[in-house]
Design a protein around this motif. Sequence first.
Motif, short mmCIF file in Angstrom:
data_model
loop_
_atom_site.label_atom_id
_atom_site.label_comp_id
_atom_site.label_asym_id
_atom_site.label_seq_id
_atom_site.Cartn_x
_atom_site.Cartn_y
_atom_site.Cartn_z
N TYR A 1 -7.15 2.92 -3.16
CA TYR A 1 -6.23 1.68 -3.16
C TYR A 1 -7.02 0.38 -3.26
CZ TYR A 1 -2.96 -1.62 -1.78
OH TYR A 1 -1.88 -2.85 -1.70
N ALA B 1 0.93 -1.15 -0.08
CA ALA B 1 -0.03 0.09 -0.04
C ALA B 1 0.71 1.41 -0.02
CB ALA B 1 -1.03 0.06 1.14
N THR C 1 -6.16 -0.43 4.16
CA THR C 1 -5.56 -0.91 3.16
C THR C 1 -6.24 -2.13 2.32
OG1 THR C 1 -4.54 -2.60 4.41
CG2 THR C 1 -3.14 -0.51 4.32
#
Length: 179
Positions: free
Chosen positions: A81, A15, A54
């Motif tokens: 993400y 990440a 994440t």
Amino acid sequence: MRIISGKYKGKRLTAPKKLPVRPTTDMAKEALFNILNNRFYFDELKVLDLFSGTGNISFEFASRGTEKITAVDDHQACVRYISKTAQELDFTINTVKSDVFKFLQKTPEKFDLIFADPPYDFDTKQFLNIANLVFEQGLLLDDGLLIIEHSDQTNLSEHPKFSEQRKYGGSIFSFFEVA
């Protein structure tokens, strides 16, 4: 961060460093999923991942065959993400950019499993508010489970729906059930 088991077992995910997150450790995640593996068929679950950061927990469920996953976080870069990585891995993860408390008040959906990993510096009242909203809004399906990750500085055992807790390193998972 790596995926422990399933289709992408052992896959490392990196990440962006600037995300405001504290991912669940591999040791704690592996222990948690060992518990869940004895209770659920992952491919039949509908999962809600709160404060998803994440996407560590969402990706683990997806790798194990869960196709109905909603990941909620209020940080745009985290949501971006998770969406990007899910698309790359061909995971069906619905990402939602929202304040978790507002999301819990408004969502009409019900889930088999709700996992919440809020900031450890929340006060006990904020942690308990997550559980209260989940049960007041009726967000768990029959035999559903709420899991809240927190530090050992927080005690959630007084909540009426609390069933047990498990400690792994500096992380504690508190479990809550409808019945």
